[in-house]
Design a protein around this motif. Structure first.
Motif, short mmCIF file in Angstrom:
data_model
loop_
_atom_site.label_atom_id
_atom_site.label_comp_id
_atom_site.label_asym_id
_atom_site.label_seq_id
_atom_site.Cartn_x
_atom_site.Cartn_y
_atom_site.Cartn_z
N LEU A 97 -25.85 -0.34 27.43
CA LEU A 97 -27.25 -0.52 27.82
C LEU A 97 -27.72 0.81 28.39
O LEU A 97 -27.41 1.15 29.54
CB LEU A 97 -27.38 -1.64 28.86
CG LEU A 97 -28.81 -2.00 29.26
CD1 LEU A 97 -29.50 -2.79 28.13
CD2 LEU A 97 -28.84 -2.81 30.55
N GLY A 98 -28.44 1.58 27.59
CA GLY A 98 -28.77 2.94 28.00
C GLY A 98 -27.49 3.71 28.22
O GLY A 98 -26.61 3.77 27.35
N ASN A 99 -27.35 4.30 29.43
CA ASN A 99 -26.11 5.00 29.78
C ASN A 99 -25.13 4.11 30.53
O ASN A 99 -24.08 4.58 30.96
CB ASN A 99 -26.44 6.22 30.65
CG ASN A 99 -27.30 7.24 29.91
OD1 ASN A 99 -27.12 7.43 28.71
ND2 ASN A 99 -28.22 7.88 30.61
N ALA A 100 -25.51 2.86 30.72
CA ALA A 100 -24.66 1.90 31.43
C ALA A 100 -23.95 1.00 30.43
O ALA A 100 -24.14 1.10 29.21
CB ALA A 100 -25.51 1.09 32.40
N THR A 101 -23.13 0.09 30.97
CA THR A 101 -22.34 -0.83 30.14
C THR A 101 -22.31 -2.19 30.81
O THR A 101 -22.24 -2.29 32.04
CB THR A 101 -20.89 -0.31 29.98
OG1 THR A 101 -20.92 1.01 29.44
CG2 THR A 101 -20.10 -1.21 29.06
N ILE A 102 -22.33 -3.23 30.00
CA ILE A 102 -22.14 -4.59 30.51
C ILE A 102 -20.88 -5.15 29.87
O ILE A 102 -20.78 -5.23 28.64
CB ILE A 102 -23.37 -5.47 30.22
CG1 ILE A 102 -24.57 -4.95 31.01
CG2 ILE A 102 -23.08 -6.93 30.58
CD1 ILE A 102 -25.86 -5.70 30.76
N ARG A 103 -19.94 -5.54 30.73
CA ARG A 103 -18.65 -6.06 30.26
C ARG A 103 -18.59 -7.58 30.40
O ARG A 103 -18.99 -8.14 31.42
CB ARG A 103 -17.50 -5.43 31.04
CG ARG A 103 -16.10 -5.94 30.60
CD ARG A 103 -15.02 -5.37 31.50
NE ARG A 103 -14.96 -3.91 31.38
CZ ARG A 103 -14.47 -3.11 32.32
NH1 ARG A 103 -14.03 -3.61 33.47
NH2 ARG A 103 -14.45 -1.80 32.13
N VAL A 104 -18.06 -8.22 29.37
CA VAL A 104 -17.89 -9.67 29.36
C VAL A 104 -16.60 -10.04 30.11
O VAL A 104 -15.53 -9.50 29.82
CB VAL A 104 -17.81 -10.19 27.91
CG1 VAL A 104 -17.44 -11.66 27.87
CG2 VAL A 104 -19.13 -9.92 27.19
N ILE A 105 -16.72 -10.95 31.08
CA ILE A 105 -15.54 -11.48 31.79
C ILE A 105 -15.54 -12.99 31.63
O ILE A 105 -16.34 -13.70 32.27
CB ILE A 105 -15.55 -11.09 33.29
CG1 ILE A 105 -15.61 -9.57 33.46
CG2 ILE A 105 -14.32 -11.66 33.98
CD1 ILE A 105 -15.65 -9.13 34.91
N HIS A 106 -14.69 -13.48 30.77
CA HIS A 106 -14.65 -14.91 30.50
C HIS A 106 -14.03 -15.64 31.70
O HIS A 106 -12.91 -15.34 32.11
CB HIS A 106 -13.82 -15.18 29.24
CG HIS A 106 -13.83 -16.61 28.81
ND1 HIS A 106 -12.74 -17.21 28.21
CD2 HIS A 106 -14.78 -17.57 28.90
CE1 HIS A 106 -13.03 -18.46 27.93
NE2 HIS A 106 -14.27 -18.70 28.34
N THR A 107 -14.77 -16.60 32.25
CA THR A 107 -14.33 -17.30 33.47
C THR A 107 -14.50 -18.81 33.31
O THR A 107 -15.33 -19.43 33.97
CB THR A 107 -15.13 -16.81 34.69
OG1 THR A 107 -16.54 -16.89 34.39
CG2 THR A 107 -14.77 -15.38 35.05
N PRO A 108 -13.71 -19.44 32.43
CA PRO A 108 -13.85 -20.89 32.26
C PRO A 108 -13.55 -21.65 33.54
O PRO A 108 -12.79 -21.19 34.38
CB PRO A 108 -12.82 -21.19 31.16
CG PRO A 108 -11.83 -20.07 31.24
CD PRO A 108 -12.62 -18.87 31.64
N GLY A 109 -14.18 -22.80 33.67
CA GLY A 109 -13.97 -23.64 34.85
C GLY A 109 -15.17 -24.51 35.11
O GLY A 109 -15.10 -25.74 35.07
N HIS A 110 -16.31 -23.90 35.37
CA HIS A 110 -17.55 -24.68 35.48
C HIS A 110 -17.83 -25.33 34.13
O HIS A 110 -18.12 -26.52 34.03
CB HIS A 110 -18.70 -23.78 35.90
CG HIS A 110 -20.04 -24.45 35.93
ND1 HIS A 110 -20.33 -25.47 36.81
CD2 HIS A 110 -21.16 -24.27 35.19
CE1 HIS A 110 -21.57 -25.88 36.61
NE2 HIS A 110 -22.09 -25.16 35.63
N THR A 111 -17.75 -24.52 33.08
CA THR A 111 -17.70 -24.98 31.70
C THR A 111 -16.68 -24.10 30.99
O THR A 111 -16.25 -23.08 31.53
CB THR A 111 -19.07 -24.84 30.99
OG1 THR A 111 -19.40 -23.46 30.89
CG2 THR A 111 -20.16 -25.58 31.75
#
Length: 472
Positions: A97-111
């Motif tokens: 995202l532009g010069n930044a980054t968004i990382r996915v952290i899978h956290t099952p539990g709520h769903t």
């Protein structure tokens, strides 16, 4: 780097606008998406992604409309199977995202598809965690909702997954990361959330019971599952809308904004199965309303109470509102999946009254008057607050009939007896009174100001205060 929390109080919901170097991402958008589009345009940015932390139960997200209007892909975490085009990302996948980054952290539990998104700046420093319903401020997401959608899941299994997600994915992150959750106090997605809507992860490690490193998995399960009550009936229906899709908000607004004269409004009420929903202030409503109307005030916790009180999200609705607020009400109904408003009373209740048509009223009295009448044997008091509120503090010898479970609570009401009804401040008691009045219960009297006013009057014997362990 721009990070903005867009908080909606009546839903206790946080959506997020993230922008870097001309590119923007929206996380968990509301149903009405034009404000996000306009914000990006004002900033000279392009919306590049629509991130969803999970399939929401308490509101209908704007992901589909926002994607259609901007061309931005919808991104979920693993295990997300949609009926529309979306990216089901892998755990650890990164999105620039532009010069930044968004990382996915899978956290099952709520769903099982629940995912957090970690924002990493241009220097590769991890700065912000958009935690969805995995981690709240002071609490965690309840692990009993996904079982309503998938029969092979149990709350025990989900709680175990949540424990592992918190221990293995969240707690190892740096203490200075800012936590941005999807909800705050007032949401039914957790038991006892803080009124604060952001915090550092380090402080949550110190203060949030669910992040206590001394807790075993079995202790965690017991703690997180204690105090849960049945979720609102509309939750599974909203999940399905978020998975399967829905009408555009533009179509919903067009369908609902039909101005009806008193005669046309009456005809529509008689010729359809529409529910008459009056969204004015409770005391204003009590002074005069269209017969058989249900009052849920727009200036309270409107959307959640609509969801709790109207079981069918496809129910046709006719509106009585304060003049000029019709579009707002239709929009806020759509936020929780009630898309079938078919018209509103032009000129509001004043036009109905001016036309000479019959109207109804509900008596509302002050606590001192209620005390006087009860002492004279003219009726009894009933408390319609949540059971947790009642257990915390209540008028001695008064029965609890929670609005949350009105179909069970109304069994405690004898049509031939008089009841003086109160909640905490007067909002919910009018919902209760109007709903039962529409069902033929004519002997309900509202106590203006609710329990707060009752306690301040000094007229009643009140139980000792006990700090509630849950706000559900």
């Amino acid at each position: 780097m721009k990070v903005e929390q867009i908080y909606t109080g009546c839903l206790a919901q946080g959506a997020y606008y993230i922008e870097n170097n001309g590119e923007a991402a929206i996380i968990d958008p509301l149903r009405e998406v034009q404000p996000y589009i306009e914000k990006a345009e004002r900033n000279g940015a392009k919306i590049k992604y629509v991130f969803e932390t999970h399939f929401h139960a308490d509101f209908v997200s704007g992901h589909i409309d926002l994607s259609a209007k901007t061309g931005a892909p919808i991104v979920y975490g693993p295990n997300a199977a949609c009926a529309f085009d979306c990216i089901s990302a892998t755990d650890g996948q990164e999105f620039p995202l532009g010069n930044a980054t968004i990382r996915v952290i899978h956290t099952p539990g709520h769903t099982m598809e629940s995912t957090c998104f970690l924002l990493i700046d241009e220097n590769r420093k991890e700065t912000s965690l958009f935690s969805g319903d995995t981690l709240f401020i002071g609490d965690v997401g309840r692990p009993d909702l996904a079982q309503k959608v998938k029969a092979d899941l149990t709350e025990d299994i989900l709680a175990g997954h949540l424990f592992d997600s918190l221990r293995n994915k969240i707690m190892p992150l740096a203490d200075d990361i800012i936590v941005y959750p999807a909800h705050g106090a007032g949401s039914a997605c957790g038991k006892n959330m803080s009124k604060e809507t952001t915090d550092t992860l380090g402080n949550q490690k110190k203060t949030n019971y669910a992040l206590n490193p001394a807790l075993t998995k079995e202790e965690f399960k017991k703690e997180v599952l204690t105090g849960l009550v049945a979720p609102p009936a509309y939750f599974p229906l909203n999940v399905l809308m978020n998975i399967q899709g829905y009408d555009s908000i533009d179509k919903v607004l067009e369908r609902g904004q039909h101005a009806l004269s008193p005669e046309g409004f009456e005809a529509a009420a008689n010729e359809t199965s529409a529910l008459i929903l009056d969204t004015r202030d409770p005391q204003t409503f009590a002074a005069g309303f269209v017969p058989n109307s249900i009052n849920i005030g727009i200036d309270g916790s409107f959307a959640p109470w609509v969801g709790a009180m109207i079981p069918d999200i496809k129910q046709e609705i006719l509106l009585v509102t304060d003049e000029g607020r019709e579009e707002e009400v239709i929009t806020r109904l759509a936020r929780v999946g009630y898309d079938f408003t078919i018209g509103y009373l032009k000129g509001g209740f004043a036009s109905w009254k001016a036309s000479g048509k019959e109207f109804d009223q509900i008596e509302s009295i002050e606590p001192a008057e209620a005390f006087k009448r009860v002492a004279a044997g003219e009726g009894e008091i009933i408390d319609v607050r949540k059971n947790s509120e009642y257990l915390s503090e209540h008028v001695i010898d008064v029965e609890n009939a929670p609005l949350d479970f009105i179909n069970d609570s109304m069994l405690k009401i004898d049509k031939n007896k008089t009841y003086f009804v109160h909640c905490a401040g007067g909002y919910r008691s009018m919902i209760f009174n109007s709903t039962l009045r529409a069902r033929g219960y004519d002997n309900l009297i509202d106590i203006n100001g609710g329990f707060k006013a009752i306690k301040e009057s000094g007229k009643f014997h009140v139980s000792d205060y006990v700090c509630p362990s849950t706000l559900l």
